[in-house]
Design an enzyme around this catalytic site. Structure first.
Site, mmCIF file in Angstrom:
data_model
loop_
_atom_site.group_PDB
_atom_site.id
_atom_site.type_symbol
_atom_site.label_atom_id
_atom_site.label_comp_id
_atom_site.label_asym_id
_atom_site.label_seq_id
_atom_site.Cartn_x
_atom_site.Cartn_y
_atom_site.Cartn_z
ATOM 1 N N LYS A 161 -14.628 51.144 -86.541
ATOM 2 C CA LYS A 161 -13.657 50.209 -86.435
ATOM 3 C C LYS A 161 -14.058 49.155 -85.313
ATOM 4 O O LYS A 161 -14.314 49.532 -84.320
ATOM 5 C CB LYS A 161 -12.094 50.732 -86.280
ATOM 6 C CG LYS A 161 -11.064 49.648 -85.937
ATOM 7 C CD LYS A 161 -9.977 49.924 -85.508
ATOM 8 C CE LYS A 161 -8.881 49.018 -85.216
ATOM 9 N NZ LYS A 161 -9.500 48.193 -84.113
ATOM 10 N N THR A 185 -9.073 48.069 -79.689
ATOM 11 C CA THR A 185 -9.845 49.228 -79.491
ATOM 12 C C THR A 185 -10.741 49.494 -80.562
ATOM 13 O O THR A 185 -10.429 49.215 -81.740
ATOM 14 C CB THR A 185 -8.765 50.651 -79.350
ATOM 15 O OG1 THR A 185 -8.296 50.296 -78.296
ATOM 16 C CG2 THR A 185 -9.675 51.605 -79.101
ATOM 17 N N LEU A 200 -6.033 53.000 -84.021
ATOM 18 C CA LEU A 200 -6.694 52.707 -83.011
ATOM 19 C C LEU A 200 -6.077 51.095 -82.865
ATOM 20 O O LEU A 200 -5.818 50.537 -83.838
ATOM 21 C CB LEU A 200 -8.059 52.400 -83.051
ATOM 22 C CG LEU A 200 -8.768 53.878 -83.171
ATOM 23 C CD1 LEU A 200 -10.336 53.497 -83.490
ATOM 24 C CD2 LEU A 200 -8.551 54.708 -81.901
ATOM 25 N N ASP A 201 -5.677 50.819 -81.546
ATOM 26 C CA ASP A 201 -5.328 49.581 -81.390
ATOM 27 C C ASP A 201 -6.061 48.434 -81.859
ATOM 28 O O ASP A 201 -7.382 48.638 -81.891
ATOM 29 C CB ASP A 201 -4.821 49.419 -79.862
ATOM 30 C CG ASP A 201 -4.151 50.474 -79.270
ATOM 31 O OD1 ASP A 201 -3.394 50.985 -79.904
ATOM 32 O OD2 ASP A 201 -4.274 50.865 -77.981
ATOM 33 N N TYR A 202 -5.402 47.100 -81.880
ATOM 34 C CA TYR A 202 -6.253 46.215 -82.414
ATOM 35 C C TYR A 202 -7.312 45.629 -81.354
ATOM 36 O O TYR A 202 -8.558 45.434 -81.907
ATOM 37 C CB TYR A 202 -5.225 44.900 -82.466
ATOM 38 C CG TYR A 202 -5.668 43.467 -82.662
ATOM 39 C CD1 TYR A 202 -5.903 42.964 -84.038
ATOM 40 C CD2 TYR A 202 -6.005 42.420 -81.739
ATOM 41 C CE1 TYR A 202 -6.267 41.999 -84.241
ATOM 42 C CE2 TYR A 202 -6.595 41.433 -81.936
ATOM 43 C CZ TYR A 202 -6.689 41.079 -83.381
ATOM 44 O OH TYR A 202 -7.387 39.837 -83.826
#
Length: 240
Positions: free
Chosen positions: A67, A105, A101-103
């Site tokens: 990602k 990260t 997963l955070d935006y």
């Protein structure tokens, strides 16, 4: 022949436990008849409905994605931002991320259409290691690193013990690269842990999930997991 609750879970409707509840409460029909028995098994030729909606049975598929930052860990976004499923335009099945997963990260994220598998991996009791590498502001002290290892107090409770290793230090820029290994999956957990010890995260990447690594993948690349890898992940998640 498969158990009815497993078929519902594999279709991504609900976890197996929730599927059992739907069956017991009379929400499920098989070949037009309401079924409330958990032990029943169905074949591919049986017509299964949940609340009157026919179940679309799909072959379970499993992927890992590298990602990028600036991508939402979701199947859609009301603000029109890029989401992780945008990286799978050729996949007809309805896949979704396991956890998130955070935006901001980057790193390894698993996606699947297998609801039971996803819930098994995300269950709080699983002990699957997740390895993150963080660039943090300031140089963490030995006391700060020990606090992370012991577990730090956050607004939603104390974190489980972590493994922490300092990689590099830039004294001029007053930043450090730190590896941290956790097995919990709370929202923004790694960022909140570093904030709690006074070293906010500037950049974060998840490099490993259990035995899976990003080796061979570039940012935005994805690959299908092998049957053996899926079996290994299940075994890891169920290991107590």
């Amino acid at each position: 022949m498969e158990r009815l609750q497993k078929v519902i879970a594999h279709a991504g409707i609900a976890s197996r436990r929730k599927a059992e509840q739907l069956i017991e409460e009379g929400h499920v029909r098989v070949n037009g008849k309401v079924v409330k028995e958990l032990g029943i098994k169905v074949s591919s030729s049986d017509k299964v409905e949940v609340d009157g909606i026919p179940l679309e049975r799909e072959e379970p598929i499993y992927f890992m994605l590298y990602k990028p930052r600036g991508v939402i860990s979701s199947v859609n976004d009301d603000k029109g931002r890029k989401v992780v499923t945008d990286f799978f335009p050729m996949i007809e099945q309805r896949i979704y991320p396991v956890g998130r997963l955070d935006y901001d990260t980057s790193g390894l994220l698993i996606l699947t259409n297998d609801g039971e598998f996803a819930n098994t991996l995300m269950h709080p009791s699983n002990q699957i290691d997740k390895v993150y590498v963080a660039k943090v502001k300031g140089i963490p002290t030995k006391e700060a690193l020990k606090a992370l290892e012991r577990g730090v107090r956050l607004e939603d409770g104390k974190t489980a013990p972590a493994k922490v290793k300092m990689h590099t230090v830039d004294k001029k820029k007053q930043t450090a690269i730190v590896e941290i290994i956790i097995h919990e999956g709370r929202n923004r957990q790694v960022r909140r842990m570093f904030e709690a010890v006074g070293n906010p995260v500037l950049k974060l990447k998840r490099e490993r999930y259990g035995f899976l690594t990003l080796q061979g993948l570039k940012v935005g690349d994805a690959r299908e997991l092998s049957p053996h890898e899926v079996k290994q992940l299940r075994a890891l998640a169920l290991k107590k």
